[in-house]
Design a protein around this motif. Structure first.
Motif, short mmCIF file in Angstrom:
data_model
loop_
_atom_site.label_atom_id
_atom_site.label_comp_id
_atom_site.label_asym_id
_atom_site.label_seq_id
_atom_site.Cartn_x
_atom_site.Cartn_y
_atom_site.Cartn_z
N PHE A 31 9.87 82.46 14.42
CA PHE A 31 9.08 81.23 14.25
C PHE A 31 9.10 80.38 15.51
N TYR A 32 8.39 79.28 15.46
CA TYR A 32 8.00 78.51 16.64
C TYR A 32 9.11 78.18 17.65
N PRO A 33 10.24 77.57 17.25
CA PRO A 33 11.24 77.23 18.28
C PRO A 33 11.80 78.45 18.99
N VAL A 34 11.97 79.56 18.27
CA VAL A 34 12.48 80.79 18.87
C VAL A 34 11.42 81.37 19.82
N TYR A 35 10.15 81.22 19.43
CA TYR A 35 9.06 81.68 20.29
C TYR A 35 9.09 80.92 21.63
N LEU A 36 9.25 79.61 21.58
CA LEU A 36 9.25 78.81 22.81
C LEU A 36 10.39 79.21 23.74
N SER A 37 11.60 79.39 23.20
CA SER A 37 12.74 79.79 24.03
C SER A 37 12.47 81.16 24.65
N THR A 38 12.00 82.09 23.83
CA THR A 38 11.79 83.47 24.31
C THR A 38 10.66 83.51 25.34
N LEU A 39 9.62 82.70 25.10
CA LEU A 39 8.50 82.63 26.05
C LEU A 39 9.00 82.23 27.44
N ASN A 40 9.90 81.26 27.48
CA ASN A 40 10.45 80.83 28.77
C ASN A 40 11.30 81.92 29.41
N VAL A 41 11.97 82.73 28.59
CA VAL A 41 12.83 83.79 29.11
C VAL A 41 12.00 84.97 29.68
N VAL A 42 10.86 85.28 29.04
CA VAL A 42 10.14 86.51 29.44
C VAL A 42 8.80 86.26 30.15
N ALA A 77 7.19 96.43 16.40
CA ALA A 77 8.03 95.68 17.34
C ALA A 77 9.19 96.52 17.87
N ASP A 78 9.57 96.26 19.13
CA ASP A 78 10.80 96.84 19.69
C ASP A 78 11.97 95.88 19.45
N PHE A 79 11.69 94.57 19.57
CA PHE A 79 12.73 93.56 19.39
C PHE A 79 12.25 92.51 18.41
N PHE A 80 13.19 92.00 17.62
CA PHE A 80 12.87 90.87 16.74
C PHE A 80 13.87 89.76 17.08
N VAL A 81 13.35 88.67 17.65
CA VAL A 81 14.23 87.56 18.01
C VAL A 81 14.21 86.53 16.88
N VAL A 82 15.39 86.26 16.33
CA VAL A 82 15.48 85.32 15.21
C VAL A 82 16.35 84.14 15.59
N ASN A 83 16.18 83.03 14.87
CA ASN A 83 17.06 81.88 15.06
C ASN A 83 18.45 82.21 14.54
N GLY A 84 18.50 82.87 13.38
CA GLY A 84 19.79 83.13 12.75
C GLY A 84 20.32 81.88 12.08
N ALA A 85 21.61 81.84 11.82
CA ALA A 85 22.25 80.69 11.15
C ALA A 85 21.64 80.46 9.76
N ALA A 106 19.52 84.25 18.19
CA ALA A 106 19.63 83.15 19.15
C ALA A 106 20.84 82.25 18.89
N SER A 107 21.30 82.18 17.65
CA SER A 107 22.41 81.26 17.33
C SER A 107 23.78 81.93 17.36
N LYS A 108 23.82 83.16 17.86
CA LYS A 108 25.08 83.91 17.88
C LYS A 108 26.19 83.12 18.57
N GLY A 109 27.33 82.99 17.89
CA GLY A 109 28.50 82.34 18.51
C GLY A 109 28.45 80.82 18.53
N ILE A 110 27.36 80.21 18.04
CA ILE A 110 27.26 78.75 18.05
C ILE A 110 28.02 78.17 16.85
N LYS A 111 28.78 77.11 17.11
CA LYS A 111 29.53 76.48 16.02
C LYS A 111 28.56 75.69 15.14
N LEU A 112 28.43 76.11 13.89
CA LEU A 112 27.41 75.52 13.02
C LEU A 112 27.96 74.34 12.22
N ILE A 113 27.06 73.42 11.90
CA ILE A 113 27.42 72.30 11.02
C ILE A 113 27.16 72.74 9.58
#
Ligand SMILES: [Zn+2]
Length: 286
Positions: A31-42, A77-85, A106-113
């Motif tokens: 979804f949208y926020p993950v798309y924006l981060s990935t767009l900047n990466v690739v 798809a080859d890759f599926f980028v998810v927010n997770g959490a 994308a949220s791997k290892g992040i301390k969640l609330i």
């Protein structure tokens, strides 16, 4: 005659091989926020194609059900980028049906609330954690696409510098505001509040689609009346009806704070959206 046929045949074999080698890697984001981060990466990296799975108007994925069309997209798809959490509750279904799909969280290892409802997935609204997400996406992609390492790292670093600059700007401007607390519309802003030392005194509508009960409305109005802060942040993606009812009853004012789950599919959309949010915060809490 046979020689010509053989030549033509060889030519087609050669073409097919060349095509197989140059076939773009397809990255699908949830979804949208993950798309924006990935767009900047690739962005601007040849050989990578990026698409977002859900419609730009979908918003948060709480309780989202995959459509048959989504499954078709994921099958390519080859890759599926998810927010997770916990944002993508359909993830287990995808993992079961597409065993070879590489999933990047994308949220791997992040301390969640967490609260009584479980872990909160709205991680990207903290610029610091948005940086962590960009790092997660780029590092995991590099593991699978080592030949793109330099280009991915360069993109990620540039974007991280921009997010950190924005974070410093926001910290500077927010730290002087007199009022530090507000009511929000859905549970999107705890990471934002945590980063900027703000306080969410109440949440009107727990998740889109669940209207507050009249008892809850009365409670929120009472709390707002007692509170020093008379600020409600509604969100552009959801009906502000409940927010306006509460505002009318309590004398509070309604502003729009954007959880950045919909918007333009452009590289700078996150930075621009957060800058707009900063202006709203300054206006509302000053
Ligand atoms: Zn949400």
């Amino acid at each position: 005659m046979w020689r010509y046929l053989f030549l033509i045949f060889s030519f087609f074999i050669f073409q097919a091989q060349a095509q197989a080698q140059t076939k773009d890697k397809l990255i699908v984001t949830s979804f949208y926020p993950v798309y924006l981060s990935t767009l900047n990466v690739v962005h601007n990296i040849p050989g990578i194609k990026l698409i977002n799975l859900t419609k730009p108007t979908t918003g948060c994925l709480h309780d989202y059900q995959l459509t048959p069309q989504d499954m078709v997209v994921l099958s390519r798809a080859d890759f599926f980028v998810v927010n997770g959490a916990g944002m993508e509750s359909f993830l287990n279904k995808v993992i079961k049906s597409r065993k070879n799909l590489l999933i990047i969280e994308a949220s791997k290892g992040i301390k969640l609330i967490s609260d009584e409802r479980g872990e909160n997935p709205h991680v990207w609204l903290s610029p610091n954690l948005a940086v962590e997400q960009v790092k997660n996406i780029s590092q995991q992609l590099i593991r699978f696409l080592p030949e793109k390492k330099d280009a991915i790292e360069k993109n990620a670093e540039q974007y991280i510098v921009q997010i950190r600059k924005l974070r410093d700007e926001m910290k500077n401007e927010i730290k002087g505001l007199k009022n530090r607390s507000f009511v929000t519309f859905h549970e999107a802003f705890p990471y934002f509040a945590q980063e900027f030392d703000l306080k969410i005194s109440d949440v009107i509508e727990r998740e889109p689609g669940t209207e507050p009960s009249s008892k809850e409305l009365v409670q929120i109005v009472r709390k707002l009346k007692q509170s020093q802060s008379k600020v409600i942040f509604a969100e552009p993606q959801y009906s502000a009806k409940a927010a306006h009812t509460i505002a009318k009853e309590s004398g509070a004012k309604v502003y729009h704070l954007d959880p950045l789950v919909t918007g333009p599919m452009t590289k700078d959309a996150y930075l621009e959206g957060m800058r707009k949010n900063l202006q709203v915060i300054k206006q509302a809490l000053n």
